[in-house]
Write a protein that holds these residues in place. Structure first.
Motif, PDB file in Angstrom:
ATOM      1  N   GLY A   8       0.798  -1.239   0.000  1.00  0.00           N
ATOM      2  CA  GLY A   8       0.000   0.000   0.000  1.00  0.00           C
ATOM      3  C   GLY A   8       0.821   1.274   0.000  1.00  0.00           C
ATOM      4  O   GLY A   8       0.250   2.371  -0.092  1.00  0.00           O
ATOM      5  N   ALA A   9       2.159   1.152   0.093  1.00  0.00           N
ATOM      6  CA  ALA A   9       3.005   2.350  -0.016  1.00  0.00           C
ATOM      7  C   ALA A   9       3.638   2.456  -1.401  1.00  0.00           C
ATOM      8  O   ALA A   9       4.441   3.350  -1.654  1.00  0.00           O
ATOM      9  CB  ALA A   9       4.099   2.329   1.049  1.00  0.00           C
ATOM     10  N   GLY A  10       3.269   1.522  -2.286  1.00  0.00           N
ATOM     11  CA  GLY A  10       3.759   1.579  -3.669  1.00  0.00           C
ATOM     12  C   GLY A  10       2.799   2.405  -4.521  1.00  0.00           C
ATOM     13  O   GLY A  10       1.828   2.984  -4.026  1.00  0.00           O
ATOM     14  N   PHE A  11       3.065   2.421  -5.806  1.00  0.00           N
ATOM     15  CA  PHE A  11       2.310   3.284  -6.732  1.00  0.00           C
ATOM     16  C   PHE A  11       0.805   2.980  -6.736  1.00  0.00           C
ATOM     17  O   PHE A  11      -0.021   3.799  -6.319  1.00  0.00           O
ATOM     18  CB  PHE A  11       2.928   3.111  -8.124  1.00  0.00           C
ATOM     19  N   ILE A  12       0.445   1.777  -7.173  1.00  0.00           N
ATOM     20  CA  ILE A  12      -0.986   1.499  -7.356  1.00  0.00           C
ATOM     21  C   ILE A  12      -1.653   1.304  -5.998  1.00  0.00           C
ATOM     22  O   ILE A  12      -2.779   1.763  -5.760  1.00  0.00           O
ATOM     23  CB  ILE A  12      -1.199   0.270  -8.269  1.00  0.00           C
ATOM     24  N   GLY A  13      -0.921   0.637  -5.077  1.00  0.00           N
ATOM     25  CA  GLY A  13      -1.470   0.403  -3.741  1.00  0.00           C
ATOM     26  C   GLY A  13      -1.787   1.704  -3.018  1.00  0.00           C
ATOM     27  O   GLY A  13      -2.845   1.829  -2.385  1.00  0.00           O
ATOM     28  N   ALA A  14      -0.901   2.682  -3.093  1.00  0.00           N
ATOM     29  CA  ALA A  14      -1.151   3.961  -2.405  1.00  0.00           C
ATOM     30  C   ALA A  14      -2.360   4.665  -3.006  1.00  0.00           C
ATOM     31  O   ALA A  14      -3.200   5.229  -2.279  1.00  0.00           O
ATOM     32  CB  ALA A  14       0.080   4.853  -2.483  1.00  0.00           C
ATOM     33  N   ASN A  15      -2.471   4.634  -4.333  1.00  0.00           N
ATOM     34  CA  ASN A  15      -3.659   5.227  -4.961  1.00  0.00           C
ATOM     35  C   ASN A  15      -4.923   4.502  -4.507  1.00  0.00           C
ATOM     36  O   ASN A  15      -5.966   5.124  -4.273  1.00  0.00           O
ATOM     37  CB  ASN A  15      -3.534   5.168  -6.486  1.00  0.00           C
ATOM     38  N   PHE A  16      -4.837   3.170  -4.339  1.00  0.00           N
ATOM     39  CA  PHE A  16      -6.001   2.389  -3.888  1.00  0.00           C
ATOM     40  C   PHE A  16      -6.382   2.783  -2.464  1.00  0.00           C
ATOM     41  O   PHE A  16      -7.568   2.968  -2.147  1.00  0.00           O
ATOM     42  CB  PHE A  16      -5.667   0.892  -3.971  1.00  0.00           C
TER      43      PHE A  16
END
Ligand code: NAD
Ligand code: DAU
Length: 335
Positions: A8-16
């Motif tokens: 969740g701290a990566g690109f898509i995960g954070a956006n999610f």
């Protein structure tokens, strides 16, 4: 509802995570992230004050069995984004890809099995290999797996494990295979943010090989609305392909980016090609549209790219600390 978001701290995960907190008030989110070079605390520190109590951040490894078991025991659903995600890195050192993408996914699946927890696995269209440039075909859920790189083969293996855990153990899992995402919070090792931040640093864009490779670009927010739809209404055991009819070759991407940033369309350099470089990806999204009624909203690539350029221009503090190291790594690879 409590959702465990790995990566969740990566690109898509954070956006999610941002979308869940903004749009689903009944959802509490726990992020499990190892904070590798690709995880960025700054992608989650901008959560508004009134949402902070609904977000818990745990620093840890998806391959840590005890930690994963504890977290999964407290959750209603897992959305599994965590992965080593960059093809170029996998060509230099495949071992972290095997560890996180295969062992990590196995660890989560075992915990989901023990606790009977709903599991959604985030995967990539690269598991299908590539298509010829002049082939009218697109990837469908029936396309045979044929991955080209250590990265895509590790993702293919993780998909197959999910299917096996559904069949053998009745784990309530779904899989989605998405095409190339762009948008805010993407690591600057990736093509579009690398080209934008190069331009902002006065460096010409660098195209691998002849630059004619095609990617099927989708805005990250459209990817994530599809993931939510599948998590809520997808059929257990099914695979859904996510794409928004965004086929564009790398030269065309750079031409639009150059124009938007005030440079001639053809102002770029060619550099060493990526070994095994996939030619073309293209997604047939019929199943997602017809079965789940999903539609993309960011269908104008030029305007999505303009917003993305604006985001990187306004968030230099987020990416500047990474730039020198990323470019040093690429220089050593001849890119
Ligand atoms: P990313 O590299 O930006 O983020 C990955 C995150 O996972 C980071 O925060 C990292 O710290 C974390 N992580 C890595 N190893 C971990 C571990 N062992 N334990 C816990 N956390 C760990 O990746 P992304 O681009 O956001 O991709 C997310 C997922 O989506 C991946 O599974 C990827 O295969 C898939 N995907 C990406 C794209 C794309 O265009 N970026 C397209 C389709 C599918
Ligand atoms: O298709 C989905 C996949 O998209 C995801 O599974 C991966 O996690 C994600 O990284 C992405 O993979 P690609 O290899 O397609 O993305 P990348 O951004 O590395 O490169 C996109 C294209 O741009 C590819 O054809 C290589 C090219 N490229 C890339 C870089 C970094 C360049 O021409 N120059 C560059 O500097």
């Amino acid at each position: 509802m409590k959702i465990l978001v790995t990566g969740g701290a990566g690109f898509i995960g954070a956006n999610f995570v941002h979308t869940l907190l903004d749009e689903h008030e009944d959802v509490d989110v726990t992020v499990l992230d190892k904070f590798t070079y690709a995880g960025n605390r700054g992608s989650l520190t901008d959560v508004p004050e009134d949402q902070v109590s609904r977000l818990t951040i745990v620093e840890g490894d998806v391959a840590d069995r005890d930690l994963v078991d504890d977290l999964v025991g407290e959750t209603d659903a897992i959305v599994h984004f965590a992965a080593e995600s960059h093809n170029d890195n996998s060509l230099n050192d495949p071992f972290p890809f095997v560890q996180t993408n295969l062992v990590g996914t196995c660890t989560l699946l075992e915990a989901a099995r023990r606790h009977a927890t709903r599991f959604h696995h985030i995967s990539t269209d690269e598991v299908y290999g590539d298509l010829e440039l002049d082939d009218p075909a697109k990837f469908t859920p029936e396309t045979p797996y044929n991955p080209s790189s250590p990265y895509s083969s590790s993702k293919a293996g993780s998909d197959l494990m999910v299917r096996a855990w559904v069949r053998s153990f009745g784990v309530e899992a779904t899989i989605s295979n998405c095409s190339n995402n762009y948008g805010p919070y993407q690591h600057i090792e990736k093509f579009i943010p690398r080209m934008i931040t190069n331009r902002l640093r006065g460096v010409r864009p660098r195209l691998y090989g002849d630059g004619l490779n095609v990617r099927d670009w989708i805005h990250v927010r459209d990817h994530n609305t599809a993931v939510w739809e599948i998590l809520m209404n997808g059929r257990i055991g099914e695979t859904y392909l996510i794409g928004a009819d965004g086929e564009t070759n790398n030269r065309e991407v750079v031409a639009v980016l150059n124009e938007l940033m005030g440079y001639p369309a053809d102002d770029f350099d060619h550099v060493t090609d990526r070994p095994g470089h996939d030619l073309r990806y293209a997604i047939d999204n019929t199943k997602l549209r017809e079965e789940l009624g999903w539609e993309p909203h960011f269908t104008d690539f030029r305007s999505g790219l303009a917003d993305t350029i604006e985001w990187y221009t306004n968030h230099e503090a987020w990416w500047a600390p990474l730039k020198e190291q990323v470019e040093a790594k690429y220089a050593a690879e001849g890119h």
